[in-house]
Enzyme design. Structure first.
Site, mmCIF file in Angstrom:
data_model
loop_
_atom_site.group_PDB
_atom_site.id
_atom_site.type_symbol
_atom_site.label_atom_id
_atom_site.label_comp_id
_atom_site.label_asym_id
_atom_site.label_seq_id
_atom_site.Cartn_x
_atom_site.Cartn_y
_atom_site.Cartn_z
ATOM 1 N N HIS A 4 -3.662 6.592 2.962
ATOM 2 C CA HIS A 4 -2.654 5.589 3.493
ATOM 3 C C HIS A 4 -1.460 6.602 3.850
ATOM 4 O O HIS A 4 -0.352 6.150 4.007
ATOM 5 C CB HIS A 4 -2.532 4.390 3.156
ATOM 6 C CG HIS A 4 -2.078 3.666 4.067
ATOM 7 N ND1 HIS A 4 -2.352 2.392 3.818
ATOM 8 C CD2 HIS A 4 -1.941 3.472 5.379
ATOM 9 C CE1 HIS A 4 -1.955 1.297 4.890
ATOM 10 N NE2 HIS A 4 -1.801 2.353 5.732
ATOM 11 N N CYS A 34 0.941 -1.492 0.083
ATOM 12 C CA CYS A 34 -0.004 0.039 0.178
ATOM 13 C C CYS A 34 0.670 1.353 -0.034
ATOM 14 O O CYS A 34 0.672 1.882 -0.893
ATOM 15 C CB CYS A 34 -0.991 0.019 1.085
ATOM 16 S SG CYS A 34 -2.073 -1.259 1.101
#
Length: 389
Positions: free
Chosen positions: A98, A48
């Site tokens: 994120h 991610c």
């Protein structure tokens, strides 16, 4: 205007436009038919935070310094979002990107909804009874199945906030809105109606035993580090059925968002982009999640759609990268180019003004993760080279 929908962990082969005959993705399929999709687009890292930091900065992980999920993109690294702001765009983030650390913008002028994760290094995700099901471990398979999760609630709220923002927006500036989702990232849990449908309609689960016995030692270590050297057919079917259900759920929400765009800022004046930060193996080769360079993990869906500008119903087969997103949008908007970039603009190709370059080289990198050795991938033409330290 530009609307960028970024999902998390979407396997590009589990879409209708990607050739899957089971999953229902009519809205993404329509978007692809109205634009150009990329058959061989790769993330810069199948994890991610490194993938997103690379996508935003246009730099490979070894140049951003973000190689794991426990590192921050430095605030002095220019992102393509900074460039769009300089070009006169209102840059808005709704939902997930994120980001770790105190800088939660990296070029976005406004953030109308925060992340589901803690912004602090080491901060996790509170999932209640599904604790641990979002990680790369057997827990995620054991807890897979029909049900509800805070992740589903979070993504629903993201779409609602994005639609409210579009409906009430007053600014006359051109808009760059990123709608950042958590799905279809695990936990592998979806509403019962969707789960039951896919559980009954999935094709037979493949037997991966011979592959796992003959595979490279680095991959055998990968299985062992996650406790999935042995996975039952039932575990795979449960996880896969839920994953398909999460994708259909996301597709329905994307359809409603597109309707809102049409009613507010107008589809004719909007470049729509869909992509994901990396894929998910979903049981292929007995593997799940990401952090490997097989196609289900390292390749991502990517669609650009703006009829009259972008070619319609076109598929680009040459290798491309999420690193190309920034240079492409800077080309579209006329903003200042990034100081350095490992990507390249696809704008002329999307318009049909240049031919595909099948000799294009695309690179993806992965640091030590869960005890795996560092590794890298190079893709050119029909060949892919993997290197494990």
């Amino acid at each position: 205007n530009i609307i960028f929908i970024l999902s998390d962990q979407h396997n590009p082969k589990i879409t209708g436009f990607g050739g899957n005959r089971v999953v229902k993705t009519p809205n993404l399929d329509h978007l692809a038919s109205q634009g150009t999709s990329h058959l061989n687009c790769y993330c810069a890292s199948p994890l991610c935070i490194p993938s997103r930091a690379a996508m935003l900065s246009g730099l490979l992980p070894t140049k951003t310094g973000v190689l794991t999920n426990f590192e921050c993109l430095p605030s002095d690294k220019m992102t393509f979002v900074h460039s769009l702001g300089i070009a006169g765009y209102e840059t808005v983030l709704c939902g997930r990107m994120h980001f770790k650390g105190p800088d939660q913008r990296h070029g976005f002028m406004r953030r109308i909804m925060g992340d589901i994760h803690s912004p602090y290094i080491g901060g996790g995700l509170d999932l209640g009874f599904l604790e641990g099901a979002d990680e790369q471990s057997r827990v995620g398979l054991e807890k897979s199945g029909p049900g509800h999760s805070s992740v589903i609630d979070y993504d629903r709220e993201i779409f609602e906030q994005a639609e409210k923002f579009l409906a009430s927006r007053q600014s006359e500036k051109p808009l760059f809105l990123t709608v950042g989702l958590y799905g279809p990232h695990c936990p592998y849990v979806c509403p019962k109606e969707l789960y039951d449908y896919y559980y009954e309609n999935l094709p037979p689960i493949e037997n991966n035993q011979s592959f796992q016995e003959s595979v490279h030692p680095a991959v055998k270590k990968w299985y062992e580090n996650r406790g999935i050297a042995i996975v039952t057919e039932e575990e795979t079917r449960r996880a896969r059925a839920a994953y398909y259900g999460l994708i259909e759920l996301m597709d329905c929400s994307i359809g409603r968002l597109i309707e809102t765009i049409d009613k507010t800022i107008g589809l004719k004046e909007t470049l729509l982009i869909y992509a994901s930060d990396h894929g998910d193996m979903v049981g292929e080769k007995g593997m799940f999640w990401k952090t490997n360079f097989y196609e289900g993990s390292a390749r991502v869906p990517m669609i650009f759609s703006m009829p009259g500008v972008i070619q319609t119903n076109k598929t680009i087969k040459q290798p491309t990268s999420l690193l190309d997103l920034g240079p492409t949008l800077i080309d579209v908007c006329g903003g200042p180019k990034l100081p350095r970039t490992d990507g390249e603009s696809l704008f002329d190709m999307l318009k049909g003004e240049t031919e595909e370059n099948h000799n294009r080289i695309v690179i993806s990198q992965l640091a030590d993760n869960k005890g795996d050795n560092p590794s890298a991938m190079i893709r050119q033409n029909d060949w892919k080279l993997l290197s494990h330290q």
